[in-house]
Motif scaffolding. Structure first.
Motif, PDB file in Angstrom:
ATOM      1  N   PRO A 173      62.207  40.407  51.130  1.00  0.00           N
ATOM      2  CA  PRO A 173      60.832  40.195  50.679  1.00  0.00           C
ATOM      3  C   PRO A 173      60.034  41.483  50.788  1.00  0.00           C
ATOM      4  O   PRO A 173      60.457  42.445  51.418  1.00  0.00           O
ATOM      5  CB  PRO A 173      60.320  39.159  51.677  1.00  0.00           C
ATOM      6  CG  PRO A 173      61.052  39.491  52.949  1.00  0.00           C
ATOM      7  CD  PRO A 173      62.425  39.978  52.528  1.00  0.00           C
ATOM      8  N   VAL A 174      58.856  41.483  50.171  1.00  0.00           N
ATOM      9  CA  VAL A 174      57.901  42.560  50.387  1.00  0.00           C
ATOM     10  C   VAL A 174      56.953  42.119  51.493  1.00  0.00           C
ATOM     11  O   VAL A 174      56.845  40.934  51.802  1.00  0.00           O
ATOM     12  CB  VAL A 174      57.128  42.903  49.098  1.00  0.00           C
ATOM     13  CG1 VAL A 174      58.077  43.394  48.019  1.00  0.00           C
ATOM     14  CG2 VAL A 174      56.317  41.707  48.598  1.00  0.00           C
ATOM     15  N   ASP A 175      56.271  43.063  52.086  1.00  0.00           N
ATOM     16  CA  ASP A 175      55.390  42.739  53.208  1.00  0.00           C
ATOM     17  C   ASP A 175      53.982  42.368  52.769  1.00  0.00           C
ATOM     18  O   ASP A 175      53.285  41.617  53.464  1.00  0.00           O
ATOM     19  CB  ASP A 175      55.340  43.927  54.172  1.00  0.00           C
ATOM     20  CG  ASP A 175      56.718  44.271  54.701  1.00  0.00           C
ATOM     21  OD1 ASP A 175      57.273  43.480  55.477  1.00  0.00           O
ATOM     22  OD2 ASP A 175      57.260  45.326  54.296  1.00  0.00           O
ATOM     23  N   ALA A 176      53.572  42.898  51.635  1.00  0.00           N
ATOM     24  CA  ALA A 176      52.229  42.603  51.128  1.00  0.00           C
ATOM     25  C   ALA A 176      52.232  42.717  49.615  1.00  0.00           C
ATOM     26  O   ALA A 176      52.986  43.504  49.037  1.00  0.00           O
ATOM     27  CB  ALA A 176      51.198  43.558  51.727  1.00  0.00           C
ATOM     28  N   VAL A 177      51.365  41.927  48.994  1.00  0.00           N
ATOM     29  CA  VAL A 177      51.140  41.997  47.552  1.00  0.00           C
ATOM     30  C   VAL A 177      49.658  42.258  47.322  1.00  0.00           C
ATOM     31  O   VAL A 177      48.797  41.622  47.948  1.00  0.00           O
ATOM     32  CB  VAL A 177      51.564  40.692  46.846  1.00  0.00           C
ATOM     33  CG1 VAL A 177      51.183  40.733  45.368  1.00  0.00           C
ATOM     34  CG2 VAL A 177      53.059  40.454  47.005  1.00  0.00           C
ATOM     35  N   HIS A 178      49.379  43.191  46.437  1.00  0.00           N
ATOM     36  CA  HIS A 178      48.010  43.500  46.037  1.00  0.00           C
ATOM     37  C   HIS A 178      47.898  43.243  44.544  1.00  0.00           C
ATOM     38  O   HIS A 178      48.787  43.606  43.764  1.00  0.00           O
ATOM     39  CB  HIS A 178      47.708  44.973  46.331  1.00  0.00           C
ATOM     40  CG  HIS A 178      46.413  45.458  45.756  1.00  0.00           C
ATOM     41  ND1 HIS A 178      46.307  45.983  44.471  1.00  0.00           N
ATOM     42  CD2 HIS A 178      45.163  45.507  46.279  1.00  0.00           C
ATOM     43  CE1 HIS A 178      45.057  46.340  44.251  1.00  0.00           C
ATOM     44  NE2 HIS A 178      44.345  46.063  45.319  1.00  0.00           N
ATOM     45  N   THR A 179      46.822  42.615  44.132  1.00  0.00           N
ATOM     46  CA  THR A 179      46.584  42.464  42.696  1.00  0.00           C
ATOM     47  C   THR A 179      45.083  42.470  42.446  1.00  0.00           C
ATOM     48  O   THR A 179      44.324  41.781  43.125  1.00  0.00           O
ATOM     49  CB  THR A 179      47.251  41.197  42.124  1.00  0.00           C
ATOM     50  OG1 THR A 179      47.052  41.154  40.702  1.00  0.00           O
ATOM     51  CG2 THR A 179      46.743  39.924  42.761  1.00  0.00           C
ATOM     52  N   ARG A 180      44.674  43.290  41.484  1.00  0.00           N
ATOM     53  CA  ARG A 180      43.244  43.463  41.198  1.00  0.00           C
ATOM     54  C   ARG A 180      42.982  43.255  39.711  1.00  0.00           C
ATOM     55  O   ARG A 180      43.555  43.930  38.869  1.00  0.00           O
ATOM     56  CB  ARG A 180      42.769  44.852  41.623  1.00  0.00           C
ATOM     57  CG  ARG A 180      41.296  45.130  41.323  1.00  0.00           C
ATOM     58  CD  ARG A 180      40.888  46.542  41.751  1.00  0.00           C
ATOM     59  NE  ARG A 180      39.477  46.773  41.487  1.00  0.00           N
ATOM     60  CZ  ARG A 180      38.991  47.205  40.324  1.00  0.00           C
ATOM     61  NH1 ARG A 180      39.830  47.467  39.320  1.00  0.00           N
ATOM     62  NH2 ARG A 180      37.692  47.365  40.157  1.00  0.00           N
ATOM     63  N   ASN A 181      42.118  42.294  39.401  1.00  0.00           N
ATOM     64  CA  ASN A 181      41.662  42.040  38.034  1.00  0.00           C
ATOM     65  C   ASN A 181      42.815  41.866  37.056  1.00  0.00           C
ATOM     66  O   ASN A 181      42.785  42.378  35.937  1.00  0.00           O
ATOM     67  CB  ASN A 181      40.727  43.170  37.567  1.00  0.00           C
ATOM     68  CG  ASN A 181      39.417  43.178  38.323  1.00  0.00           C
ATOM     69  OD1 ASN A 181      39.139  42.288  39.124  1.00  0.00           O
ATOM     70  ND2 ASN A 181      38.603  44.188  38.091  1.00  0.00           N
ATOM     71  N   THR A 182      43.821  41.135  37.509  1.00  0.00           N
ATOM     72  CA  THR A 182      44.991  40.864  36.673  1.00  0.00           C
ATOM     73  C   THR A 182      45.189  39.369  36.454  1.00  0.00           C
ATOM     74  O   THR A 182      45.562  38.940  35.354  1.00  0.00           O
ATOM     75  CB  THR A 182      46.249  41.466  37.330  1.00  0.00           C
ATOM     76  OG1 THR A 182      46.061  42.870  37.498  1.00  0.00           O
ATOM     77  CG2 THR A 182      47.487  41.241  36.479  1.00  0.00           C
ATOM     78  N   LEU A 183      44.925  38.580  37.472  1.00  0.00           N
ATOM     79  CA  LEU A 183      45.180  37.142  37.378  1.00  0.00           C
ATOM     80  C   LEU A 183      44.377  36.499  36.252  1.00  0.00           C
ATOM     81  O   LEU A 183      44.825  35.526  35.639  1.00  0.00           O
ATOM     82  CB  LEU A 183      44.863  36.480  38.717  1.00  0.00           C
ATOM     83  CG  LEU A 183      45.456  35.095  38.965  1.00  0.00           C
ATOM     84  CD1 LEU A 183      46.979  35.141  38.988  1.00  0.00           C
ATOM     85  CD2 LEU A 183      44.925  34.495  40.262  1.00  0.00           C
ATOM     86  N   HIS A 184      43.210  37.058  35.940  1.00  0.00           N
ATOM     87  CA  HIS A 184      42.376  36.437  34.900  1.00  0.00           C
ATOM     88  C   HIS A 184      42.956  36.606  33.498  1.00  0.00           C
ATOM     89  O   HIS A 184      42.410  36.044  32.538  1.00  0.00           O
ATOM     90  CB  HIS A 184      40.944  36.975  34.954  1.00  0.00           C
ATOM     91  CG  HIS A 184      40.787  38.400  34.540  1.00  0.00           C
ATOM     92  ND1 HIS A 184      40.378  39.379  35.418  1.00  0.00           N
ATOM     93  CD2 HIS A 184      40.965  39.040  33.349  1.00  0.00           C
ATOM     94  CE1 HIS A 184      40.302  40.536  34.780  1.00  0.00           C
ATOM     95  NE2 HIS A 184      40.664  40.359  33.526  1.00  0.00           N
ATOM     96  N   GLN A 185      44.034  37.363  33.365  1.00  0.00           N
ATOM     97  CA  GLN A 185      44.692  37.443  32.062  1.00  0.00           C
ATOM     98  C   GLN A 185      45.484  36.174  31.746  1.00  0.00           C
ATOM     99  O   GLN A 185      45.889  35.968  30.592  1.00  0.00           O
ATOM    100  CB  GLN A 185      45.646  38.645  32.021  1.00  0.00           C
ATOM    101  CG  GLN A 185      45.006  39.988  32.346  1.00  0.00           C
ATOM    102  CD  GLN A 185      44.041  40.470  31.284  1.00  0.00           C
ATOM    103  OE1 GLN A 185      43.939  39.899  30.197  1.00  0.00           O
ATOM    104  NE2 GLN A 185      43.309  41.519  31.598  1.00  0.00           N
ATOM    105  N   LEU A 186      45.686  35.317  32.742  1.00  0.00           N
ATOM    106  CA  LEU A 186      46.509  34.121  32.575  1.00  0.00           C
ATOM    107  C   LEU A 186      45.665  32.847  32.560  1.00  0.00           C
ATOM    108  O   LEU A 186      44.773  32.688  33.401  1.00  0.00           O
ATOM    109  CB  LEU A 186      47.520  34.004  33.716  1.00  0.00           C
ATOM    110  CG  LEU A 186      48.465  35.188  33.946  1.00  0.00           C
ATOM    111  CD1 LEU A 186      49.359  34.896  35.140  1.00  0.00           C
ATOM    112  CD2 LEU A 186      49.299  35.456  32.705  1.00  0.00           C
ATOM    113  N   PRO A 187      45.941  31.911  31.658  1.00  0.00           N
ATOM    114  CA  PRO A 187      45.328  30.586  31.759  1.00  0.00           C
ATOM    115  C   PRO A 187      45.691  29.928  33.091  1.00  0.00           C
ATOM    116  O   PRO A 187      46.664  30.315  33.740  1.00  0.00           O
ATOM    117  CB  PRO A 187      45.938  29.827  30.577  1.00  0.00           C
ATOM    118  CG  PRO A 187      46.398  30.884  29.624  1.00  0.00           C
ATOM    119  CD  PRO A 187      46.823  32.040  30.483  1.00  0.00           C
TER     120      PRO A 187
END
Length: 236
Positions: A119-133
């Motif tokens: 696994p990875v230890d951390a996930v970062h995501t910025r202003n990306t999730l809103h591209q998905l319904p």
């Protein structure tokens, strides 16, 4: 019969993110906000134990501001984005900062990325999730959870509406009133209206149950101006 149901993430990436001319001016249009948020995110992750032995996954890495900020502090960064144009700018940034060997760059989306480290230890995501319904947001969050161990960290930033439907127009009026007039300096009211009309930002009271259903506990929540949401989550 055609039973394929997977979303074409490239078609939902936002046309501007696939436009070389837009991407060339993207960092200027964003201003200093991504740099300040990257430093804030870095401090939060380090406070939660992310350090020299850690692997961090940056989903929707864009032009790489967060990846560049965190790379000197961790063992490995995996930077993922669906836009070849964004990744081109990210690679140039890595060359400029001498971090090419510290960051693995992969073209993929929230739904199509296949883990290269598990696994990875951390996930970062910025202003990306809103591209998905919303249906695909929930699927993406469940996929992210499977990439993390128990206690792994998700740092999520996005445009999320912290209001109710009957007060939605009021929130938008306030948001639009604070927009800039010059599109080279930031986002205009027309830009913000286009976001509402064509992208898939959701309500906080829909997103937060998705996080819970995916297996995350929210340990910190901040929504600025009723729109700019930041969540720090731990995998249960």
């Amino acid at each position: 019969m055609d039973h394929r149901w997977e979303l074409d993430e490239l078609a939902h990436a936002g046309a501007e993110h696939l436009d070389p001319d837009f991407v060339d001016g993207y960092d200027r249009k964003q201003g200093d906000v991504p740099d300040s948020s990257a430093q804030e995110d870095l401090a939060v992750l380090r406070g939660l134990g992310i350090g020299p032995e850690s692997t961090v996954l940056d989903l929707g890495a864009g032009t790489g501001r967060f990846a560049v900020a965190i790379a000197p502090h961790v063992h490995r960064v995996i930077a993922v984005d669906v836009s070849a144009q964004m990744l081109g700018r990210l690679r140039r940034r890595l060359d400029e900062t001498g971090l090419t060997t510290s960051v693995e760059v992969i073209r993929a989306g929230l739904l199509s990325y296949e883990p290269t480290a598990s696994p990875v230890d951390a996930v970062h995501t910025r202003n990306t999730l809103h591209q998905l319904p919303d249906t695909f947001k929930a699927i993406a969050l469940a996929r992210i959870a499977r990439m993390l161990p128990r206690g792994g960290v998700l740092r999520l930033r996005d445009l999320v509406y912290d209001t109710t439907p009957d007060r939605f127009q009021e929130l938008l009026d306030t948001w639009f009133a604070g927009a800039v007039d010059d599109p080279t300096r930031g986002y205009t009211a027309a830009d913000l209206a286009e976001h509402v009309r064509t992208e898939f930002s959701t309500f906080t009271w829909l997103l937060e149950p998705m996080l819970d259903a995916a297996g995350f506990d929210v340990i910190d929540r901040d929504v600025r101006r009723g729109i700019y949401a930041t969540y720090t989550c731990l995998r249960r």
